[in-house]
Structures are given as C-alpha cells and as structure tokens.
Scaffold this motif. Structure first.
Motif, short mmCIF file in Angstrom:
data_model
loop_
_atom_site.label_atom_id
_atom_site.label_comp_id
_atom_site.label_asym_id
_atom_site.label_seq_id
_atom_site.Cartn_x
_atom_site.Cartn_y
_atom_site.Cartn_z
N GLY A 8 0.80 -1.21 0.00
CA GLY A 8 0.00 0.00 0.00
C GLY A 8 0.83 1.27 0.00
N LYS A 9 2.14 1.16 -0.17
CA LYS A 9 3.02 2.34 -0.19
C LYS A 9 3.89 2.29 -1.43
N TRP A 10 3.94 3.43 -2.14
CA TRP A 10 4.74 3.49 -3.36
C TRP A 10 6.23 3.40 -3.07
N SER A 11 6.66 3.76 -1.89
CA SER A 11 8.09 3.73 -1.60
C SER A 11 8.65 2.31 -1.65
N ARG A 12 7.78 1.34 -1.57
CA ARG A 12 8.22 -0.05 -1.62
C ARG A 12 8.53 -0.52 -3.03
N ILE A 13 8.06 0.23 -4.01
CA ILE A 13 8.36 -0.12 -5.39
C ILE A 13 9.80 0.27 -5.65
N SER A 14 10.59 -0.67 -6.04
CA SER A 14 11.98 -0.29 -6.26
C SER A 14 12.61 -1.10 -7.37
N GLN A 50 1.43 9.55 -9.10
CA GLN A 50 1.05 9.98 -7.76
C GLN A 50 1.91 11.16 -7.29
N ILE A 51 3.18 11.09 -7.57
CA ILE A 51 4.09 12.17 -7.20
C ILE A 51 3.75 13.43 -7.99
N LEU A 52 3.49 13.29 -9.28
CA LEU A 52 3.18 14.45 -10.12
C LEU A 52 1.91 15.17 -9.66
N LYS A 53 0.91 14.43 -9.22
CA LYS A 53 -0.31 15.06 -8.71
C LYS A 53 0.03 16.00 -7.55
N ARG A 54 0.87 15.53 -6.66
CA ARG A 54 1.26 16.32 -5.49
C ARG A 54 2.16 17.48 -5.92
N ALA A 79 10.19 23.73 -8.97
CA ALA A 79 9.74 22.42 -9.41
C ALA A 79 10.57 21.31 -8.76
N GLN A 80 11.87 21.51 -8.66
CA GLN A 80 12.75 20.53 -8.02
C GLN A 80 12.42 20.40 -6.53
N GLU A 81 12.21 21.53 -5.87
CA GLU A 81 11.85 21.50 -4.45
C GLU A 81 10.49 20.82 -4.25
N ALA A 82 9.54 21.12 -5.14
CA ALA A 82 8.22 20.52 -5.05
C ALA A 82 8.30 19.01 -5.24
N TRP A 83 9.14 18.55 -6.17
CA TRP A 83 9.31 17.11 -6.40
C TRP A 83 9.82 16.43 -5.13
N THR A 84 10.84 17.01 -4.53
CA THR A 84 11.41 16.41 -3.32
C THR A 84 10.37 16.37 -2.20
N GLU A 85 9.63 17.45 -2.02
CA GLU A 85 8.60 17.49 -0.98
C GLU A 85 7.48 16.50 -1.29
N ALA A 86 7.07 16.40 -2.54
CA ALA A 86 6.00 15.46 -2.92
C ALA A 86 6.43 14.02 -2.67
N CYS A 87 7.68 13.72 -2.94
CA CYS A 87 8.19 12.37 -2.67
C CYS A 87 8.09 12.05 -1.18
N THR A 88 8.35 13.03 -0.35
CA THR A 88 8.21 12.85 1.09
C THR A 88 6.76 12.58 1.46
N HIS A 89 5.83 13.33 0.87
CA HIS A 89 4.41 13.16 1.16
C HIS A 89 3.89 11.79 0.78
N LYS A 95 13.99 9.78 -8.17
CA LYS A 95 14.72 10.94 -8.69
C LYS A 95 13.92 11.61 -9.80
N TYR A 96 14.10 12.91 -9.95
CA TYR A 96 13.51 13.61 -11.08
C TYR A 96 14.56 13.76 -12.16
N ASN A 97 14.10 14.07 -13.37
CA ASN A 97 15.01 14.37 -14.47
C ASN A 97 14.51 15.62 -15.18
N ASP A 98 15.20 16.04 -16.20
CA ASP A 98 14.83 17.26 -16.93
C ASP A 98 13.44 17.16 -17.54
N ASP A 99 13.07 15.99 -18.03
CA ASP A 99 11.75 15.82 -18.63
C ASP A 99 10.63 16.01 -17.61
#
Length: 106
Positions: A8-14, A50-54, A79-89, A95-99
């Motif tokens: 039930g947690k995306w962080s487990r996908i690896s 899920q991350i992009l929505k956040r 955008a980079q800061e938002a990505w990092t924060e969304a990953c935490t949420h 990781k993010y990339n330029d795309d």
C-alpha cells in the motif's frame, strides 16, 4: 503482483536504488513507454503519476505565494523543491530528471 498491492506504499516499489549525499536510497524514474514527441506523464509508471499530482499542487502554491511569473531558473528550482517534498508526502524516493521538471514548470 506489484509491491504497491502488497504494502500500500509506493516507496516499496523499487528497481535498483542509488545513494544520494544524505545516505538515502533514491531510484531513477521508470518509463513504461517511450516518449513520442512531447514529454507526457503517461510515459511513466504509476508511482510517478502519484508524485506528479502532489508536485503540481505544490508548484502552483509557490506561484500563488511567491509570484505568478517566476524567471526560468526560479521555476526550475521550485519544481525541483516541489518534487522532493512530494516524494516525502507519498513516501517514495524517486529521482527527477529534466523531462519531469519540464512537465511541472512552465
């Protein structure tokens, strides 16, 4: 069956995680199909959706709070800061990339 169904947690996908400076494991983005022309969220796995929505909400909040017309470099930084924060949420370490940053920032 994927790990999300089991835990039930995306962080487990690896896939193979990589180690960042902070000692935390962050894995690269996983595309499910090749990009045809423009970058699109549909080209990435569900965890990225899920991350992009956040991220979109967080980035829009930056626009409202800090200024609706940021310069290009500021928008990228937000955008980079938002990505990092969304990953935490969403408890994911992707990781993010330029795309991806291009999808978020104008």
């Amino acid at each position: 069956m994927d790990n999300y169904s089991q835990t039930g947690k995306w962080s487990r996908i690896s896939s193979e995680p990589t180690t960042e400076e902070g000692g935390e494991d962050w894995r690269p983005l996983c595309k499910i199909q090749e990009t045809k022309g423009r970058v699109a969220a549909r080209n990435y796995e569900l965890a990225v959706h899920q991350i992009l929505k956040r991220v979109m909400g967080l980035f829009q909040a930056c626009l409202v709070a800090k200024g609706i017309y940021p310069d290009h470099m500021t928008a990228i930084s937000w955008a980079q800061e938002a990505w990092t924060e969304a990953c935490t949420h969403v408890e994911a370490k992707v990781k993010y990339n330029d795309d991806i940053i291009q999808l978020v920032s104008p």
